[in-house]
Motif scaffolding. Structure first.
Motif, PDB file in Angstrom:
ATOM      1  N   ASP A  55      33.922 -12.102  -8.458  1.00 10.11           N
ATOM      2  CA  ASP A  55      33.235 -10.848  -8.748  1.00 10.11           C
ATOM      3  C   ASP A  55      32.861 -10.079  -7.477  1.00 10.11           C
ATOM      4  N   GLY A  56      33.086  -8.773  -7.476  1.00 10.99           N
ATOM      5  CA  GLY A  56      32.795  -7.931  -6.329  1.00 10.99           C
ATOM      6  C   GLY A  56      31.327  -7.899  -5.947  1.00 10.99           C
ATOM      7  N   THR A  57      30.446  -7.862  -6.926  1.00 13.61           N
ATOM      8  CA  THR A  57      29.009  -7.840  -6.647  1.00 13.61           C
ATOM      9  C   THR A  57      28.571  -9.144  -5.989  1.00 13.61           C
ATOM     10  N   GLU A  58      29.049 -10.275  -6.520  1.00 16.13           N
ATOM     11  CA  GLU A  58      28.705 -11.574  -5.929  1.00 16.13           C
ATOM     12  C   GLU A  58      29.224 -11.684  -4.500  1.00 16.13           C
ATOM     13  N   GLN A  59      30.423 -11.173  -4.246  1.00 12.64           N
ATOM     14  CA  GLN A  59      30.964 -11.202  -2.893  1.00 12.64           C
ATOM     15  C   GLN A  59      30.099 -10.364  -1.948  1.00 12.64           C
ATOM     16  N   ALA A  60      29.684  -9.193  -2.418  1.00 12.35           N
ATOM     17  CA  ALA A  60      28.842  -8.320  -1.580  1.00 12.35           C
ATOM     18  C   ALA A  60      27.513  -8.995  -1.257  1.00 12.35           C
ATOM     19  N   ARG A  61      26.914  -9.632  -2.237  1.00  9.00           N
ATOM     20  CA  ARG A  61      25.635 -10.323  -1.995  1.00  9.00           C
ATOM     21  C   ARG A  61      25.794 -11.434  -0.968  1.00  9.00           C
ATOM     22  N   HIS A  62      26.874 -12.193  -1.085  1.00  7.27           N
ATOM     23  CA  HIS A  62      27.167 -13.263  -0.125  1.00  7.27           C
ATOM     24  C   HIS A  62      27.338 -12.676   1.274  1.00  7.27           C
ATOM     25  N   PHE A  63      28.117 -11.615   1.374  1.00 11.25           N
ATOM     26  CA  PHE A  63      28.358 -10.970   2.668  1.00 11.25           C
ATOM     27  C   PHE A  63      27.062 -10.445   3.287  1.00 11.25           C
ATOM     28  N   ILE A  64      26.290  -9.710   2.534  1.00 11.23           N
ATOM     29  CA  ILE A  64      25.045  -9.117   3.053  1.00 11.23           C
ATOM     30  C   ILE A  64      24.123 -10.201   3.609  1.00 11.23           C
ATOM     31  N   LYS A  65      23.990 -11.293   2.853  1.00 10.40           N
ATOM     32  CA  LYS A  65      23.116 -12.393   3.280  1.00 10.40           C
ATOM     33  C   LYS A  65      23.629 -13.044   4.563  1.00 10.40           C
ATOM     34  N   GLN A  66      24.907 -13.338   4.612  1.00 11.51           N
ATOM     35  CA  GLN A  66      25.463 -14.067   5.757  1.00 11.51           C
ATOM     36  C   GLN A  66      25.654 -13.186   6.991  1.00 11.51           C
ATOM     37  N   ALA A  67      26.010 -11.927   6.803  1.00 12.01           N
ATOM     38  CA  ALA A  67      26.270 -11.044   7.942  1.00 12.01           C
ATOM     39  C   ALA A  67      24.985 -10.720   8.700  1.00 12.01           C
ATOM     40  N   LEU A  96      36.386  -3.839  -6.368  1.00 15.15           N
ATOM     41  CA  LEU A  96      36.117  -3.243  -5.057  1.00 15.15           C
ATOM     42  C   LEU A  96      34.937  -2.274  -5.143  1.00 15.15           C
ATOM     43  N   LEU A  97      34.900  -1.471  -6.197  1.00 19.48           N
ATOM     44  CA  LEU A  97      33.795  -0.526  -6.368  1.00 19.48           C
ATOM     45  C   LEU A  97      32.468  -1.255  -6.565  1.00 19.48           C
ATOM     46  N   LYS A  98      32.492  -2.385  -7.264  1.00 24.14           N
ATOM     47  CA  LYS A  98      31.262  -3.175  -7.418  1.00 24.14           C
ATOM     48  C   LYS A  98      30.762  -3.655  -6.053  1.00 24.14           C
ATOM     49  N   PHE A  99      31.679  -4.092  -5.187  1.00 24.64           N
ATOM     50  CA  PHE A  99      31.301  -4.514  -3.837  1.00 24.64           C
ATOM     51  C   PHE A  99      30.684  -3.335  -3.080  1.00 24.64           C
ATOM     52  N   ILE A 100      31.367  -2.214  -3.069  1.00 25.39           N
ATOM     53  CA  ILE A 100      30.911  -1.025  -2.350  1.00 25.39           C
ATOM     54  C   ILE A 100      29.534  -0.581  -2.841  1.00 25.39           C
ATOM     55  N   GLU A 101      29.360  -0.528  -4.141  1.00 20.18           N
ATOM     56  CA  GLU A 101      28.087  -0.076  -4.717  1.00 20.18           C
ATOM     57  C   GLU A 101      26.941  -1.032  -4.390  1.00 20.18           C
ATOM     58  N   GLU A 102      27.216  -2.321  -4.348  1.00 23.35           N
ATOM     59  CA  GLU A 102      26.171  -3.285  -3.992  1.00 23.35           C
ATOM     60  C   GLU A 102      25.768  -3.111  -2.525  1.00 23.35           C
ATOM     61  N   VAL A 103      26.730  -2.909  -1.644  1.00 23.85           N
ATOM     62  CA  VAL A 103      26.420  -2.668  -0.232  1.00 23.85           C
ATOM     63  C   VAL A 103      25.610  -1.385  -0.094  1.00 23.85           C
ATOM     64  N   GLU A 104      26.028  -0.330  -0.771  1.00 24.19           N
ATOM     65  CA  GLU A 104      25.295   0.941  -0.700  1.00 24.19           C
ATOM     66  C   GLU A 104      23.872   0.783  -1.209  1.00 24.19           C
ATOM     67  N   SER A 105      23.715   0.066  -2.302  1.00 23.85           N
ATOM     68  CA  SER A 105      22.398  -0.132  -2.904  1.00 23.85           C
ATOM     69  C   SER A 105      21.466  -0.949  -2.009  1.00 23.85           C
ATOM     70  N   LYS A 106      21.986  -2.025  -1.438  1.00 24.95           N
ATOM     71  CA  LYS A 106      21.152  -2.939  -0.655  1.00 24.95           C
ATOM     72  C   LYS A 106      21.013  -2.544   0.812  1.00 24.95           C
ATOM     73  N   MET A 107      22.026  -1.866   1.367  1.00 19.49           N
ATOM     74  CA  MET A 107      21.994  -1.557   2.802  1.00 19.49           C
ATOM     75  C   MET A 107      21.827  -0.060   3.095  1.00 19.49           C
ATOM     76  N   GLY A 108      21.979   0.766   2.069  1.00 19.54           N
ATOM     77  CA  GLY A 108      21.781   2.200   2.252  1.00 19.54           C
ATOM     78  C   GLY A 108      22.898   2.888   3.022  1.00 19.54           C
ATOM     79  N   VAL A 109      24.073   2.276   3.056  1.00 25.77           N
ATOM     80  CA  VAL A 109      25.206   2.845   3.780  1.00 25.77           C
ATOM     81  C   VAL A 109      26.500   2.446   3.071  1.00 25.77           C
ATOM     82  N   SER A 110      27.485   3.342   3.090  1.00 20.32           N
ATOM     83  CA  SER A 110      28.794   3.011   2.535  1.00 20.32           C
ATOM     84  C   SER A 110      29.562   2.197   3.573  1.00 20.32           C
TER      85      SER A 110
END
Length: 183
Positions: A55-67, A96-110
């Motif tokens: 799932d794109g959202t789960e991948q984004a959450r993993h990335f945000i936490k680890q990065a 891909l859009l789920k990943f992008i939207e999660e990053v935008e939501s949590k980090m405030g940047v595309s």
């Protein structure tokens, strides 16, 4: 292995490091390398290699936490590439859009999108239209599409590395790289 003294003498203008892949893999050297690059005062960023099996959202959450990107780091990157056995076009675009939207939501940047022009046109262009900066891979010629970064080769010789590394060009002057830093 990186010869850090040699990297300090021959500094690139920026460095992106692989942080994660899929929803569970974290690069074992990422945090060590990120911290050393920060000490050299080279703009550093992180990228996530997208997996079509989770799932794109789960991948984004993993990335945000680890990065663990912070103010002054380069904005995050989503690395999406053609692979064998890709899901349907709609499924790829949706995840891909789920990943992008999660990053935008949590980090405030595309995030910056790393891909080939054809990949962007096929899966993302109709949904993004300039929303995310592009980092285009093209080893044969300058990309025919708009880009902020261009991966020109994956066989660059730099004295700090044994073997070869990716070579990327920023489409702007040295001062403009600041617009790609987290605020």
């Amino acid at each position: 292995e990186i010869n850090w003294k040699e990297l300090e003498k021959n500094q690139p203008h920026f460095i992106f490091l692989k942080a994660t892949e899929g929803k569970t893999h974290t690069d074992t050297k990422y945090k060590e390398y990120r911290n050393k690059v920060r000490q050299l005062d080279i703009p550093v960023g992180a990228y996530h290699f997208f997996s079509y099996t989770s799932d794109g959202t789960e991948q984004a959450r993993h990335f945000i936490k680890q990065a663990s990107l912070t103010k002054g780091d380069l904005i995050p990157v989503l690395d999406c590439e053609f692979t064998k056995g890709m899901p349907s076009r709609n499924k790829v675009t949706s995840e891909l859009l789920k990943f992008i939207e999660e990053v935008e939501s949590k980090m405030g940047v595309s995030p910056i999108i790393y891909c080939e022009c054809h990949y962007y046109e096929k899966y993302l262009e109709s949904n993004l239209k300039g929303r995310c900066p592009l980092w285009i891979s093209n080893f044969h010629k300058e990309p025919p599409c708009d880009y902020s970064f261009w991966q020109k080769t994956d066989r660059f010789k730099h004295p700090a590395f044994r073997g070869t590394v990716d070579y990327n060009i920023f489409n702007g002057n040295a001062g403009a790289i600041a617009s790609y830093l987290l605020k």
